[in-house]
Design an enzyme around this catalytic site. Structure first.
Site, PDB file in Angstrom:
ATOM      1  N   ARG A  63      -8.508   4.878  -6.231  1.00 29.95           N
ATOM      2  CA  ARG A  63      -7.866   4.652  -7.537  1.00 29.95           C
ATOM      3  C   ARG A  63      -8.869   4.873  -8.657  1.00 29.95           C
ATOM      4  NH1 ARG A  63      -5.766  -1.152  -5.465  1.00 29.95           N
ATOM      5  NH2 ARG A  63      -7.634  -0.909  -4.191  1.00 29.95           N
ATOM      6  N   TYR A  77      -1.510  -4.582  11.420  1.00 35.10           N
ATOM      7  CA  TYR A  77      -2.731  -4.947  10.689  1.00 35.10           C
ATOM      8  C   TYR A  77      -3.662  -5.725  11.618  1.00 35.10           C
ATOM      9  CZ  TYR A  77      -5.544  -7.612   7.269  1.00 35.10           C
ATOM     10  OH  TYR A  77      -6.559  -8.204   6.569  1.00 35.10           O
ATOM     11  N   GLY A 131     -13.516   0.907  -1.623  1.00 32.98           N
ATOM     12  CA  GLY A 131     -12.416  -0.019  -1.899  1.00 32.98           C
ATOM     13  C   GLY A 131     -12.832  -1.031  -2.956  1.00 32.98           C
TER      14      GLY A 131
END
Ligand code: VAH
Length: 315
Positions: free
Chosen positions: A40, A146, A12
């Site tokens: 990504r 979350y 991340g």
């Protein structure tokens, strides 16, 4: 005795925390010893600063091969679905936030990794927790997926430490504010957006009401806290779920006043959305005396110091 150089994998690395934490870890440990990874493509601020790989933390076998191939000794797991995004797809948020952590903890156990870092959040607290100076140990009934996933993750961290001796460490981050990378779909994102729009439009419409107090922290303090926690001697760490961590609390009204000291014509409007409900269930301030006691935690940035630094760097 052969000193094993720490080789760190950041999962991340292209997120709001990941970009700055990867940069700081590379400064401390040497770029070649910090492997950045994300789903990504590489963040522009990381390009050319050290090794980068695409990695899907949900693919445990692939991650295990990566850890062995690169002789990884520490993992910082920053990949997660945050509060606001999580409420739009609870099942996905639960799956990603839990399975990613379990994959990393299992590999840490199997490969006897030196240390693991995994962030929790003040979002673990809910409306039944004391709202001011929320203690390290108290009623914890999170009402967002979350918060539920972060609380469950804290219990897994404590379990892997107690049963398998995995040296996993964690901080309950407050809302984090930074200028280098965008926030990732949280309820505290207003406190980042407001600086960008104050400079661009001289106005901002807040999705939280003017007196919504939340615990917040400037990113440099959060990065330093993370490194200080990870470098503390293991015997100093008395909390193996996740440490309360605090720097300041403010409301949209107060951060606007801080901005107006630099941009007098700045104006704020209010248009609450679903994130108001999330914020209403969170603490207004946090008691982090355990972190202060165990590893000498002390924040350096208050609201005005953060505002000055944010506006200077964003301008
Ligand atoms: C969020 N930025 O808003 C995160 C953080 C305390 C807030 O966990 O979801």
């Amino acid at each position: 005795m052969q000193i094993i150089k720490d080789r760190i994998l950041v999962i991340g690395a292209c997120g709001q925390i990941g970009v700055e934490l990867t940069t700081e870890l590379r400064r401390i440990y040497g770029s070649e010893n910090v492997l950045a990874s994300d789903l990504r493509e590489e963040h522009p601020l990381l390009k050319g600063t050290g090794p980068y790989v695409n990695c899907d933390v949900m693919n445990k076998e692939m991650l295990h091969v990566l850890v062995i191939r690169h002789n990884i000794t520490q993992i910082y797991l920053l990949a997660a679905i945050l509060s606001a995004t999580g409420e739009k797809n609870p099942a996905l948020a639960w799956h990603i936030n839990m399975q990613s952590l379990l994959n990393v903890l299992e590999i840490a156990r199997e490969e006897k990794l030196h240390k693991i870092y995994w962030p929790s959040s003040i979002a673990v607290f809910g409306p039944t927790s004391p709202r001011t100076n929320t203690p390290q140990h108290t009623i914890i009934e999170p009402t967002t997926i979350y918060g539920i996933s972060k609380y469950a993750g804290e219990r897994w961290c404590e379990y892997f430490h107690a049963h398998f001796g995995v040296d996993v460490r964690s901080l309950r981050y407050p809302g984090l504010i930074s200028y280098k990378s965008a926030p990732g779909g949280g309820t505290t994102d207003y406190a980042v957006e407001i600086y960008h729009e104050a400079l661009r439009d001289k106005e901002y419409t807040s999705f939280l009401s003017e007196d919504t107090y939340l615990p917040m922290m400037y990113m440099p303090d959060a990065i330093r806290a993370t490194i200080e926690l990870m470098e503390a001697p293991a015997e100093k760490i008395s909390i193996r779920s996740s440490y309360n961590l605090s720097a300041m609390s403010f409301s949209p009204k107060e951060i606007s006043a801080s901005i107006q000291k630099h941009i007098p014509e700045f104006t704020i409007a209010y248009k609450e959305d679903f994130r108001q409900q999330i914020a209403n269930g969170w603490p207004q301030s946090i008691d982090d005396s355990q972190a202060q006691k165990d590893w000498n935690w002390k924040p350096q940035y208050d609201l005005d110091a953060m505002t000055e630094d944010m506006l200077k760097n964003l301008a």
